[in-house]
Scaffold this motif. Structure first.
Motif, PDB file in Angstrom:
ATOM      1  N   HIS A 397      -9.303  74.282   3.881  1.00  0.00           N
ATOM      2  CA  HIS A 397      -8.334  74.709   4.896  1.00  0.00           C
ATOM      3  C   HIS A 397      -8.395  73.791   6.117  1.00  0.00           C
ATOM      4  N   ALA A 398      -9.613  73.385   6.487  1.00  0.00           N
ATOM      5  CA  ALA A 398      -9.757  72.489   7.642  1.00  0.00           C
ATOM      6  C   ALA A 398      -9.028  71.176   7.407  1.00  0.00           C
ATOM      7  N   ARG A 399      -9.117  70.643   6.183  1.00  0.00           N
ATOM      8  CA  ARG A 399      -8.450  69.370   5.897  1.00  0.00           C
ATOM      9  C   ARG A 399      -6.933  69.532   5.833  1.00  0.00           C
ATOM     10  N   ARG A 400      -6.473  70.678   5.374  1.00  0.00           N
ATOM     11  CA  ARG A 400      -5.020  70.909   5.372  1.00  0.00           C
ATOM     12  C   ARG A 400      -4.489  71.080   6.791  1.00  0.00           C
ATOM     13  N   THR A 401      -5.341  71.581   7.680  1.00  0.00           N
ATOM     14  CA  THR A 401      -4.920  71.779   9.065  1.00  0.00           C
ATOM     15  C   THR A 401      -5.002  70.477   9.857  1.00  0.00           C
ATOM     16  N   MET A 402      -6.090  69.747   9.677  1.00  0.00           N
ATOM     17  CA  MET A 402      -6.278  68.486  10.411  1.00  0.00           C
ATOM     18  C   MET A 402      -6.553  67.369   9.417  1.00  0.00           C
ATOM     19  N   LEU A 403      -5.612  66.476   9.286  1.00  0.00           N
ATOM     20  CA  LEU A 403      -5.754  65.325   8.396  1.00  0.00           C
ATOM     21  C   LEU A 403      -6.199  64.127   9.221  1.00  0.00           C
ATOM     22  N   VAL A 404      -7.289  63.514   8.818  1.00  0.00           N
ATOM     23  CA  VAL A 404      -7.812  62.329   9.506  1.00  0.00           C
ATOM     24  C   VAL A 404      -7.585  61.125   8.615  1.00  0.00           C
ATOM     25  N   GLU A 405      -6.757  60.202   9.072  1.00  0.00           N
ATOM     26  CA  GLU A 405      -6.447  58.985   8.324  1.00  0.00           C
ATOM     27  C   GLU A 405      -7.345  57.865   8.853  1.00  0.00           C
ATOM     28  N   PRO A 406      -8.374  57.445   8.087  1.00  0.00           N
ATOM     29  CA  PRO A 406      -9.308  56.427   8.579  1.00  0.00           C
ATOM     30  C   PRO A 406      -8.659  55.053   8.623  1.00  0.00           C
ATOM     31  N   HIS A 407      -9.357  54.143   9.264  1.00  0.00           N
ATOM     32  CA  HIS A 407      -8.832  52.777   9.363  1.00  0.00           C
ATOM     33  C   HIS A 407      -8.788  52.104   7.997  1.00  0.00           C
ATOM     34  N   LEU A 408      -9.844  52.241   7.224  1.00  0.00           N
ATOM     35  CA  LEU A 408      -9.901  51.650   5.888  1.00  0.00           C
ATOM     36  C   LEU A 408      -9.549  52.710   4.859  1.00  0.00           C
ATOM     37  N   THR A 409      -8.378  52.589   4.282  1.00  0.00           N
ATOM     38  CA  THR A 409      -7.932  53.553   3.287  1.00  0.00           C
ATOM     39  C   THR A 409      -7.691  52.841   1.966  1.00  0.00           C
ATOM     40  N   ASP A 410      -7.678  53.598   0.900  1.00  0.00           N
ATOM     41  CA  ASP A 410      -7.489  53.024  -0.431  1.00  0.00           C
ATOM     42  C   ASP A 410      -6.213  53.549  -1.058  1.00  0.00           C
ATOM     43  N   LEU A 411      -5.574  52.678  -1.836  1.00  0.00           N
ATOM     44  CA  LEU A 411      -4.484  53.099  -2.708  1.00  0.00           C
ATOM     45  C   LEU A 411      -5.032  53.160  -4.126  1.00  0.00           C
ATOM     46  N   PHE A 412      -4.281  53.786  -5.002  1.00  0.00           N
ATOM     47  CA  PHE A 412      -4.768  54.029  -6.344  1.00  0.00           C
ATOM     48  C   PHE A 412      -3.840  53.418  -7.381  1.00  0.00           C
ATOM     49  N   THR A 413      -4.365  53.230  -8.560  1.00  0.00           N
ATOM     50  CA  THR A 413      -3.568  52.705  -9.655  1.00  0.00           C
ATOM     51  C   THR A 413      -2.431  53.684  -9.955  1.00  0.00           C
ATOM     52  N   GLY A 414      -1.215  53.175  -9.982  1.00  0.00           N
ATOM     53  CA  GLY A 414      -0.038  54.017 -10.200  1.00  0.00           C
ATOM     54  C   GLY A 414       1.152  53.406  -9.504  1.00  0.00           C
ATOM     55  N   THR A 415       2.197  54.169  -9.333  1.00  0.00           N
ATOM     56  CA  THR A 415       3.387  53.661  -8.665  1.00  0.00           C
ATOM     57  C   THR A 415       3.277  53.853  -7.153  1.00  0.00           C
ATOM     58  N   ILE A 416       4.196  53.206  -6.435  1.00  0.00           N
ATOM     59  CA  ILE A 416       4.252  53.402  -4.984  1.00  0.00           C
ATOM     60  C   ILE A 416       4.532  54.869  -4.675  1.00  0.00           C
ATOM     61  N   GLU A 417       5.448  55.456  -5.433  1.00  0.00           N
ATOM     62  CA  GLU A 417       5.794  56.861  -5.186  1.00  0.00           C
ATOM     63  C   GLU A 417       4.589  57.768  -5.404  1.00  0.00           C
ATOM     64  N   ASP A 418       3.805  57.509  -6.446  1.00  0.00           N
ATOM     65  CA  ASP A 418       2.608  58.320  -6.695  1.00  0.00           C
ATOM     66  C   ASP A 418       1.638  58.239  -5.525  1.00  0.00           C
ATOM     67  N   ASN A 419       1.470  57.026  -4.982  1.00  0.00           N
ATOM     68  CA  ASN A 419       0.535  56.835  -3.876  1.00  0.00           C
ATOM     69  C   ASN A 419       1.014  57.507  -2.602  1.00  0.00           C
ATOM     70  N   VAL A 420       2.321  57.520  -2.371  1.00  0.00           N
ATOM     71  CA  VAL A 420       2.854  58.082  -1.136  1.00  0.00           C
ATOM     72  C   VAL A 420       2.937  59.597  -1.203  1.00  0.00           C
ATOM     73  N   THR A 421       3.413  60.125  -2.321  1.00  0.00           N
ATOM     74  CA  THR A 421       3.659  61.571  -2.406  1.00  0.00           C
ATOM     75  C   THR A 421       2.451  62.357  -2.869  1.00  0.00           C
ATOM     76  N   ALA A 422       1.520  61.701  -3.599  1.00  0.00           N
ATOM     77  CA  ALA A 422       0.348  62.391  -4.153  1.00  0.00           C
ATOM     78  C   ALA A 422       0.756  63.622  -4.947  1.00  0.00           C
ATOM     79  N   GLY A 423       1.853  63.492  -5.692  1.00  0.00           N
ATOM     80  CA  GLY A 423       2.307  64.585  -6.548  1.00  0.00           C
ATOM     81  C   GLY A 423       3.304  65.520  -5.903  1.00  0.00           C
ATOM     82  N   GLY A 424       3.539  65.364  -4.610  1.00  0.00           N
ATOM     83  CA  GLY A 424       4.488  66.232  -3.914  1.00  0.00           C
ATOM     84  C   GLY A 424       5.868  65.599  -3.833  1.00  0.00           C
TER      85      GLY A 424
END
Length: 556
Positions: A397-424
């Protein structure tokens, strides 16, 4: 949880397939050991007397024996391979779930080392299910051969029954050393993998500050240590294999020579001599296997210890039972962690606040605490989210309430849409605000463009924009960003700043951006300045810009 417990659990939860596979493999070894016995019988019962009918009968029996041993191995190996694959998958899921649990884990292992445990060590642990039937089959083959030799001649049988344990006991002395060397090799290999992942992901910043050579020297040092450990482990295992092979061969040769002597003296027949020589030759394989299996088990045990260390790692965050009840505000009271020395900061619900730090370490420490990567007992003071203590909130619940986007982030194998939407669902406004639409239009496949692992097929700026789009798409009540535009050009940075203001500056969402970018700071409602681990000043960007120290911090 210990490595021994992990191995025992692998055996018990695969006991059905392991029992079936072990039984069939043991039966296969019985059939294998019967082959030289049957050949000796054919020589004495058919070839010696010149009985053609008996020869056909015994050859048919030999063919049936080969059919049986082939089918036993085929179906036994199938059961075992399924069990090994299932166990490796189950372990990978367990380790990955532990690592990715919202509460986190307390561990000194870095991301690359944890990845090595998840992939390599889980596989090595599951291989125990291959070693158990091999040992059982080797012991069965040795027992059947020894009984056959005892029947042929008591002294020959005793030579095998006494010689085999002596060879194995002599070789057992090297097992602790093998375990130690393999464990050292795996630890250093994990360290090298982790460092390589960090260097590759940060290659652009390293180039920017001219630290490529220093990073390369550091990796070269760790890599050489890993290589040295691998060579030491291979050398130890090589000597062990050489000694075990030689011991098995000498035992088999001794039995064969003794049998030849008995044949010359008429104590055994020609067929029995052929049987003894065949069994002696055959015994080299199971005896050699019994000699090298301790080394294999040592490797599995070392991997199981690493798996157990992750599975048994205590959670980083407390369980938490509360949920945010108040408006999405953020407050820090006397926060002390690392270089932070009593930070007091209040961000009102709906406010867009910038945080400027004179020292990079202060910003890193602040973001690390807010991201939940620090246990509550490791820092002093309070972090309040919506009026509730962060340590008391349920982590998910804490992460859904406050999202912290760090400086170094990773993308994952898949499409651009998959990486951006994360299934949503896709959020066009988030794409526009992060300037990620330009990344989409830059590729012929658009949103369907495939992204390589860790986003290696994209530039640093493209990765940053997609990661920002992903964070904005989540539409969290509170969003904390750490240097979200360091890899983009000035024009794109201004575009992102305006987009963030339009999307997050409406008073509906609370936003904190930890940055030294004037373009982003100009869009905030208020700027808080950290210096010496404390809040040194606050005000609007335009109002603070009259201070030379502030200008040096944001224009460097």
């Amino acid at each position: 949880m210990t490595g021994r417990r992990v191995l025992w659990r692998a055996v018990t939860r695969n006991r059905r397939r392991l029992s079936a596979g072990t039984g069939l493999i043991s039966l296969h070894q019985v059939c294998e050991s019967l082959v030289p016995i049957l050949i000796g019988v054919i020589v004495d019962q058919a070839i010696g007397p010149g009985d053609g009918g008996a020869l056909l009968l015994w050859v048919a029996a030999l063919a049936a024996l080969f059919t049986a041993l082939t089918m036993c191995y085929r179906f036994g190996a199938r059961q075992l391979m399924i069990g090994i694959a299932d166990e490796a998958h189950t372990l990978r899921v367990e380790v990955a779930s532990k690592i990715m649990h919202p509460r986190g884990i307390r561990t000194d292992r870095r991301a690359g080392d944890l990845l090595t445990v998840t992939i390599n060590d889980t596989d090595n642990t599951s291989y125990l299910l291959d070693y158990v039937p091999r040992v059982a089959g080797a012991l069965t083959a040795t027992a059947v051969s020894a009984v056959a030799l005892l029947v042929i001649d008591l002294q020959l049988g005793l030579a095998v029954l006494v010689g085999t344990p002596l060879v194995l006991l002599a070789l057992q002395a090297a097992t602790p050393l093998i375990t130690k060397r393999v464990a050292e090799q795996q630890e250093l290999a994990g360290e090298a993998t982790s460092l390589a992942a960090n260097v590759v992901s940060g290659v652009r910043p390293l180039r920017g500050i001219g630290a490529e050579r220093a990073a390369a020297r550091r990796y070269d040092e760790v890599s050489r240590r890993s290589l040295g450990a691998a060579v030491r482990a291979a050398r130890t295992q090589g000597w062990y294999l050489s000694a075990s092979t030689s011991g098995g061969a000498l035992l088999a040769c001794g039995v064969a020579i003794l049998a030849g002597w008995f044949a010359l003296n008429g104590r055994i027949t020609v067929g029995e001599l052929i049987t003894v020589i065949g069994l002696a030759q055959f015994l080299m394989e199971p005896i050699g296997l019994l000699a090298v299996v301790p080394g294999w088990v040592a490797e599995a045990r070392a991997s199981a210890d690493r798996v157990a260390a992750v599975l048994d790692a205590p959670p980083l965050l407390p369980e938490g039972t509360e949920e945010v009840a108040g408006p999405p505000g953020l407050e820090l009271r006397g926060l002390r962690y690392g270089p932070l020395d009593g930070v007091d900061l209040r961000v009102r619900p709906g406010e867009f606040v910038g945080v400027v730090s004179h020292r990079a370490a202060d910003a890193e420490a602040l973001v690390k605490v807010l991201a939940g990567r620090v246990a509550p007992d490791e820092y002093e003071g309070e972090v309040l989210v919506g009026g509730s203590r962060l340590a008391r909130l349920e982590p998910g619940h804490a992460r859904r309430t406050m999202l912290v986007e760090p400086h170094l982030t990773d993308l994952f194998t898949g499409t651009i849409e998959d990486n951006v939407t994360a299934g949503g669902p896709l959020d066009e406004a988030a794409l526009a605000a992060s300037a990620a639409g330009e990344v989409v239009s830059a590729h012929p496949d658009g949103l369907a463009h495939l992204v390589a692992e860790r986003g290696a097929s994209l530039s640093g700026g493209q990765r940053q924009r997609l990661a920002l789009a992903r964070a904005l798409t989540a539409r969290p009540p509170i969003l904390v960003m750490h240097d979200p535009t360091t890899a983009v050009d000035a024009v794109t940075e201004h575009e992102i700043a305006r987009g963030l203001r339009a999307l997050r500056g409406t008073g509906e969402h609370t936003t904190v951006v930890v940055t030294s970018s004037p373009a982003l700071l100009a869009m905030t409602d208020r700027v808080v300045v950290l210096d010496g681990g404390r809040v040194a000043a606050e005000g609007t960007h335009a109002g603070l810009a009259v201070d030379d120290d502030y200008n040096r911090a944001v224009l460097r």
